[in-house]
Enzyme design. Structure first.
Site, PDB file in Angstrom:
ATOM      1  N   CYS A 125     -71.856  31.464  17.473  1.00  0.00           N
ATOM      2  CA  CYS A 125     -72.892  30.595  18.029  1.00  0.00           C
ATOM      3  C   CYS A 125     -72.560  30.142  19.456  1.00  0.00           C
ATOM      4  O   CYS A 125     -72.614  30.945  20.373  1.00  0.00           O
ATOM      5  CB  CYS A 125     -73.144  29.420  17.091  1.00  0.00           C
ATOM      6  SG  CYS A 125     -74.693  28.558  17.453  1.00  0.00           S
ATOM      7  N   HIS A 239     -74.143  32.116  12.009  1.00  0.00           N
ATOM      8  CA  HIS A 239     -73.101  31.246  11.468  1.00  0.00           C
ATOM      9  C   HIS A 239     -72.494  31.846  10.190  1.00  0.00           C
ATOM     10  O   HIS A 239     -72.866  31.461   9.076  1.00  0.00           O
ATOM     11  CB  HIS A 239     -73.672  29.851  11.164  1.00  0.00           C
ATOM     12  CG  HIS A 239     -73.891  29.017  12.376  1.00  0.00           C
ATOM     13  ND1 HIS A 239     -72.971  28.096  12.822  1.00  0.00           N
ATOM     14  CD2 HIS A 239     -74.919  28.981  13.250  1.00  0.00           C
ATOM     15  CE1 HIS A 239     -73.424  27.506  13.917  1.00  0.00           C
ATOM     16  NE2 HIS A 239     -74.607  28.031  14.199  1.00  0.00           N
ATOM     17  N   GLU A 241     -69.642  31.281   8.991  1.00  0.00           N
ATOM     18  CA  GLU A 241     -68.760  30.320   8.316  1.00  0.00           C
ATOM     19  C   GLU A 241     -69.461  29.588   7.170  1.00  0.00           C
ATOM     20  O   GLU A 241     -68.810  29.098   6.254  1.00  0.00           O
ATOM     21  CB  GLU A 241     -68.210  29.307   9.324  1.00  0.00           C
ATOM     22  CG  GLU A 241     -69.117  28.155   9.703  1.00  0.00           C
ATOM     23  CD  GLU A 241     -70.250  28.539  10.630  1.00  0.00           C
ATOM     24  OE1 GLU A 241     -71.168  27.703  10.813  1.00  0.00           O
ATOM     25  OE2 GLU A 241     -70.223  29.658  11.171  1.00  0.00           O
TER      26      GLU A 241
END
Length: 280
Positions: A125, A239, A241
């Site tokens: 990001c 994203h 994660e």
């Protein structure tokens, strides 16, 4: 006697390789705090299998050397803030845009130094955008307002809706096409994957030395790699994660990063040991 080093401990299993994560400056009440979201820490800890340490973003010229003295890899997170446009000669930001110039002051030189040293780097990001700027690229500050990329579908809005539940904000949003023979295509074995989407900015001019590895249907660049990097040097706009353990692609990305970090730590240990024996 051979002097003990940080890599001796890693080699003997006394500690895992270290991944340094630069913080954001976030206001909590009237005070600024150095902070990193738990989801990023968890992904490095459990997904990459490395020990995350948080790096305060201090304007100190010695900071890079101190970071490299302890870190085996670098992870750059997303953020509510944007890279200040003065770093890529962009137009002034619109009123209300959040910046974090302390983070800019650390991460932009950190990226280039990391690549020069062959340290593994993974960025998501805002980190993805930082990588592009660090290599001389530019950004669209409001990518949903840009015309469609030639040869691609009409531009769509890549932003999340802040009123949606967090599970919806980070839920599957659109497809991404991988470049045939590229890193992501080889890692996943897929020509197309589904990703989340929570960004208002994106790559305009690609940084010199970067290579596009995936695009959205509207042509928005979604993944890049550093072409001549000696180690893992990869960035994605989405994203991974977020609940990485439920997403095979996300898990593979963090595992690949972790393997690169461990490989770097092992190689550094061997080199240190060789030098110490030579000078013993």
């Amino acid at each position: 006697m051979i002097q003990k080093t940080k890599h001796d401990a890693a080699r003997k299993g006394l500690r895992r390789p270290i991944v340094a994560i630069p913080c954001d400056i976030k206001m909590m009440g009237v005070h600024p705090f150095h902070a990193v979201g738990e989801k990023y820490i968890k992904a490095v800890n459990e997904g990459a299998g490395c020990l995350p340490i948080l790096i305060p973003v201090m304007p100190d010229p010695l900071a890079l050397e101190e970071i490299f003295a302890v870190a085996d890899g670098i992870f750059l997170t997303g953020s509510w803030s944007n890279v200040h446009p003065r770093h890529y000669a962009g137009p002034a930001s619109r009123e209300g845009t959040l910046h974090d110039e302390q983070r800019d002051a650390l991460t932009l030189p950190l990226i280039k130094a990391c690549i020069e040293r062959g340290l593994p780097l993974f960025a998501v990001c805002r980190g993805f955008q930082e990588l592009n700027v660090a290599f001389g690229g530019t950004l669209h500050q409001h990518i949903h307002e840009e015309p469609a990329e030639e040869g691609y579908a009409p531009r769509f809005d890549h932003r999340d809706k802040k009123d949606d539940p967090v599970e919806v904000q980070y839920g599957p949003a659109h497809k991404v096409s991988t470049v045939p023979g590229g890193f992501l295509a080889q890692l996943t074995g897929e020509s197309e994957i589904t990703v989340n989407s929570l960004h208002g900015q994106g790559i305009d001019r690609l940084g010199e030395g970067l290579e596009i590895d995936a695009r959205a249907p509207d042509g928005t660049v979604e993944a890049v790699r550093v072409k001549e990097a000696a180690a893992f040097a990869y960035a994605v706009q989405w994203h991974p994660e977020w609940q990485f353990w439920n997403n095979p692609v996300s898990l593979k990305l963090f595992q690949a990063f972790g393997e690169a970090v461990r490989g770097h730590a092992e190689a550094a240990h061997d080199e240190e040991t060789k030098n110490q024996v030579t000078h013993a």
